[in-house]
Write a protein that holds these residues in place. Sequence first.
Motif, mmCIF file in Angstrom:
data_model
loop_
_atom_site.group_PDB
_atom_site.id
_atom_site.type_symbol
_atom_site.label_atom_id
_atom_site.label_comp_id
_atom_site.label_asym_id
_atom_site.label_seq_id
_atom_site.Cartn_x
_atom_site.Cartn_y
_atom_site.Cartn_z
ATOM 1 N N LYS A 334 0.807 -1.212 0.000
ATOM 2 C CA LYS A 334 0.000 0.000 0.000
ATOM 3 C C LYS A 334 0.849 1.275 0.000
ATOM 4 C CE LYS A 334 -4.411 -0.917 -0.295
ATOM 5 N NZ LYS A 334 -5.133 -1.553 0.779
ATOM 6 N N LEU A 335 1.886 1.302 -0.828
ATOM 7 C CA LEU A 335 2.584 2.560 -1.073
ATOM 8 C C LEU A 335 1.739 3.338 -2.078
ATOM 9 C CD1 LEU A 335 6.304 1.377 -1.417
ATOM 10 C CD2 LEU A 335 5.167 2.317 0.597
ATOM 11 N N MET A 336 1.220 4.495 -1.647
ATOM 12 C CA MET A 336 0.220 5.181 -2.459
ATOM 13 C C MET A 336 0.573 6.619 -2.804
ATOM 14 S SD MET A 336 -3.119 3.728 -0.407
ATOM 15 C CE MET A 336 -4.304 4.620 -1.404
ATOM 16 N N SER A 337 1.617 7.155 -2.190
ATOM 17 C CA SER A 337 1.962 8.559 -2.412
ATOM 18 C C SER A 337 3.458 8.767 -2.253
ATOM 19 C CB SER A 337 1.210 9.443 -1.408
ATOM 20 O OG SER A 337 1.698 9.212 -0.094
ATOM 21 N N GLY A 338 3.905 9.964 -2.657
ATOM 22 C CA GLY A 338 5.302 10.312 -2.465
ATOM 23 C C GLY A 338 5.687 10.320 -0.995
ATOM 24 N N LYS A 339 4.747 10.701 -0.129
ATOM 25 C CA LYS A 339 5.011 10.695 1.310
ATOM 26 C C LYS A 339 5.286 9.280 1.804
ATOM 27 C CE LYS A 339 2.954 11.746 5.812
ATOM 28 N NZ LYS A 339 1.743 12.192 6.551
ATOM 29 N N ASP A 340 4.486 8.312 1.349
ATOM 30 C CA ASP A 340 4.713 6.921 1.747
ATOM 31 C C ASP A 340 6.117 6.474 1.372
ATOM 32 O OD1 ASP A 340 2.137 6.734 2.718
ATOM 33 O OD2 ASP A 340 1.349 5.612 1.004
ATOM 34 N N VAL A 341 6.535 6.805 0.150
ATOM 35 C CA VAL A 341 7.855 6.392 -0.320
ATOM 36 C C VAL A 341 8.952 7.085 0.473
ATOM 37 C CG1 VAL A 341 9.420 6.383 -2.307
ATOM 38 C CG2 VAL A 341 7.000 5.842 -2.623
ATOM 39 N N ALA A 342 8.773 8.372 0.765
ATOM 40 C CA ALA A 342 9.777 9.112 1.540
ATOM 41 C C ALA A 342 9.944 8.510 2.931
ATOM 42 C CB ALA A 342 9.371 10.585 1.644
ATOM 43 N N ILE A 343 8.837 8.168 3.586
ATOM 44 C CA ILE A 343 8.919 7.565 4.924
ATOM 45 C C ILE A 343 9.589 6.197 4.842
ATOM 46 C CG2 ILE A 343 7.539 6.613 6.816
ATOM 47 C CD1 ILE A 343 5.562 8.901 6.392
ATOM 48 N N ALA A 344 9.256 5.425 3.803
ATOM 49 C CA ALA A 344 9.894 4.122 3.633
ATOM 50 C C ALA A 344 11.405 4.271 3.475
ATOM 51 C CB ALA A 344 9.301 3.403 2.417
ATOM 52 N N ALA A 345 11.841 5.247 2.705
ATOM 53 C CA ALA A 345 13.282 5.479 2.530
ATOM 54 C C ALA A 345 13.931 5.878 3.848
ATOM 55 C CB ALA A 345 13.507 6.548 1.471
ATOM 56 N N ILE A 346 13.268 6.760 4.575
ATOM 57 C CA ILE A 346 13.821 7.218 5.850
ATOM 58 C C ILE A 346 13.972 6.058 6.836
ATOM 59 C CG2 ILE A 346 13.234 8.588 7.907
ATOM 60 C CD1 ILE A 346 12.106 10.712 5.967
ATOM 61 N N LEU A 347 13.069 5.085 6.760
ATOM 62 C CA LEU A 347 13.134 3.937 7.659
ATOM 63 C C LEU A 347 14.068 2.843 7.149
ATOM 64 C CD1 LEU A 347 9.407 3.601 8.787
ATOM 65 C CD2 LEU A 347 11.295 4.792 9.922
ATOM 66 N N GLY A 348 14.661 3.042 5.965
ATOM 67 C CA GLY A 348 15.703 2.113 5.529
ATOM 68 C C GLY A 348 15.560 1.518 4.149
ATOM 69 N N ALA A 349 14.469 1.794 3.428
ATOM 70 C CA ALA A 349 14.268 1.169 2.114
ATOM 71 C C ALA A 349 14.999 1.932 1.016
ATOM 72 C CB ALA A 349 12.783 1.090 1.783
#
Length: 759
Positions: A334-349
Amino acid sequence: MSRVGGITLADIAEAQDRQHSRAFDPLGLPADLELTATGRHKSRSQGENHRYDPQTIHLLQASTREGNYEKFKEYTQLVDARKTGYLRSLLEFAPTGKTVPISEVESEESIVTRFKTGAMSYGSISEEAHQTLAVAMNRLHGKSNSGEGGESEERILSAGTDDDRSSAIKQVASGRFGVTSRYLVSAREIQIKMAQGAKPGEGGHLPGKKVYPWIAKTRHSTPGVSLISPPPHHDIYSIEDLAQLIYDLKCANKDARISVKLVSEAGVGTVAAGVAKAGAGVILISGYDGGTGAAPLSSIHNAGLPWELGLAETHQTLVANGLRNRVVIETDGKLMSGKDVAIAAILGAEEFGFATAPLITMGCVMMRACQSDTCPMGVATQDPELRKRFAGKPEYVENFMLFIARQLREIMSSLGVRTVSELVGRTDLLRVREDLTEQEKKIDLSRILTDAHQDRITHDKKHLYDFRLSKTKDEAVLLKSKTIRTAIEQGGKAEGHVQLGSIDRTFGTLLGAEITRKHPQGLPEDSITIHCTGSGGQSFGAFIPAGLTLRLEGDSNDYFGKGLSGGKLIVSAPENATYDPGENIIIGNVALYGATSGKAFIAGVAGERFAIRNSGVTAVVEGVGEHGCEYMTGGTVVILGPTGKNLAAGMSGGVVYVLDEDNRLYRNLNKQLVSMEAVEHKADLDELRSILTEYAAATGSKKAKKILDDFDGYIPHFKKIIPVDYKEILQLIARSEEMGADPETAKIEAFRAFVGGKQ
C-alpha cells in the motif's frame, strides 16, 4: 505483545463491554440484533474508512490517464489525510531548516529505476494487465515482477526489443510454477518468495476455473484443475536450505540479482541477517497491506505487520551486525503517495514496490472478486469476454510512477536532501505528529524512529557477496573445454569427465545456463554428456536444459534435479559396489522438485519428497521415502519398489506407476485426489514397457532387466496412480479430438465442459 503499544487491557475491556451492550441492553430494552456491515473488506458508505474509496480511485485514474499532476496531488492529499490505522499516518516530516533547489534533486528518471510492480502472477491477473505492467516498467527502466505463474515464451522472446513485454523480475515461489532454465536466464532479478504480505505462512491458490488452457501451458499444469502453492517450502527448512536455493539461482543466471521476499513480522530482522549472510542481493520486507483479493478474510486482516515495523527492524538489525552494505532493502504494501515512499526510505528502504495502485490506474475498481474470474474491468480475470473490457495502457502506469517520483523530489527538496541514497535511514527527518488524539498518543513509535547508526549505511556494490563461481567445476573445467565450448557454439556432440565430491554443489547448472543462452529451446538429446564419478553435492543437475546429460556413478545429495528443464540425469552405483542399490538410498531428499521436463533415471532408492511438483519429467526410481510425488501436476514417475507414507498428496496431474509386490501401497497412498487402478490398457502397458527399456539401457539396473524379462508376470503387481480430475479432463480432451477438434480447440472445449460441470 505489541512493540508499539497503543491499547491497554482496560481499553480492550471497554470495547468488549460496548459491543456486548449493543446486543444485550443494560436496561433490558429491545436491541437491534442485525449485524451491521462494517465495510472492513468491501467499501460501505457507513463503514470503515479506506484509503481506496470511490473518490480516491476516481482521482487516481483520472490523473494518470490525463497526465494531470495537479489532480494527482488532490488524490495524494486525500490518501495521506485518511486515518485508516497506518503507523505512518502518525508521523510527519521534521525539516532541518535547510532546503535545496528542486533542480539539484535526483531526477524523476533516475528515481523511477528504484520502483517495481508487485508480484502478481499471470493467472491471477489477465495477460493484458500483466503485459501492460511489464511494458511500462521496462520503458522506465524499473522492474515488473512476473509473480509465481511463469511467463510465456513469446514474452520472454521480446526481452531487449522495442516491444519488451518480459518481466525483469522472475519470481520463484513455493510451487515453482513454470520455472525453467529459460525463464531464469531471462531475468534481471530472481525473487524467492518466502512469504507474501496479505497472507504470510499460507500458500497461494489459483481456482480451477481460472486455469484456462493457456494458463495451464505456462504453468505446466492441467486446464481446469486447481493449483495449490503449499505453505511450507518443501526444499527450505532452514537458512542453510535457503542459502542453497540462492546459490542454485545464481548458478542458473550469474548476471541476475537474487532477491528474497520476507513478510513484516516480529523477528524479521534476525531472519534478514541470515538471508544477507546467505548471499541475497535484495531483501524485500512486505507489509500486511495490499495483497490479492483472492486471500481469505482471516488472512487479509489478521496476519503480518505494517511494513514500518519490519522495515525499521531489518534496517537497524543489518546495521548493527555490519551487514547493511551487502544488500538492497526493498519494501511494499500500500505505497500510495510520495510521502509513503519518503517515509519508507527514511526507515531504511532503497527500492519500492507498488501493486494495487498500478492496477487501479489500469482500470481496477476494487471489486475484490479476484478469485471469482468475474472482474468487470478485465484486470483479474482470464475470461476472454471480460478481458475485452480491459482499457489500461502502459502510459497510465508510467504516469503514476513519474508522479510519485515528482512528489518525492519535492519532499526531498524541502528536507534538504539531493538523492534517495542520502534519504535512506535519516530518521532524524521524521517525528511524531503533535495533533494526535489521546488514544493515538498511547502509541510508542520510538523503536521505529531509532537512529540505527551515526553514519548513513546503504548498499555498496563493493561488498556484494562472492559466490566464487569461477572455482566451480562448471567454470573451471567444463566451460574451459574446447570441445564442449564448440558444441555449445556450433552444435554437435561433446563429452567430459569429472570427479565430484559433496562440496561440488549445483553441478551442471552453470553449463546448462550457457546452453540456454545460446539455444533457448535446448540442444538435441545427449548433445553434451558429462560422465561423473563420486558423490554429487546438493542440487546436482538443477535446472539443466535439453541436450545436456549428466551420468553419475556414485550417489547424490538433496535437491537432485531441482527444476530440471529438459536435461537428462542418470545415476547408478559403482560397478564394484558391495551393496544392493535397490535396497539403499542413492540420492537424497527433495529430488526433482519443481521439474518441468526431461528424464531422470535412478538405479537405487530416493529419499523423502521425491518429485514434488513434478510437472513434466519422466522419472524412474527403485523406491522412495515419505511424501513422494506430492503436488505433482504432470509427467510420469515409475517406482520399482516400496514407498513411504502420504504418496501423491495434493497430486493434480501426471501419472505414477508403482511396483507393489507386497500389496502395501493402499496403506501409504493419500487417496484424497487420486485413484489407484490396475495397469491393463494397452497405452499404459506400452508406455511402461518403453520407459523401463530406456531406463535399463541407461542404468544397467538389474531390477529393471528382471521385470522386462518377465513383463507379463510383473504387470499384475503394478498399480497406476492418477488424479481423478486429471483423468476426467484427459477423457474430455480425447472425446473432443475424436469429434474432429484440433488439440488446442479440444483443450478449450474440455476446459469449458469440465469447469461447467463443477459449478
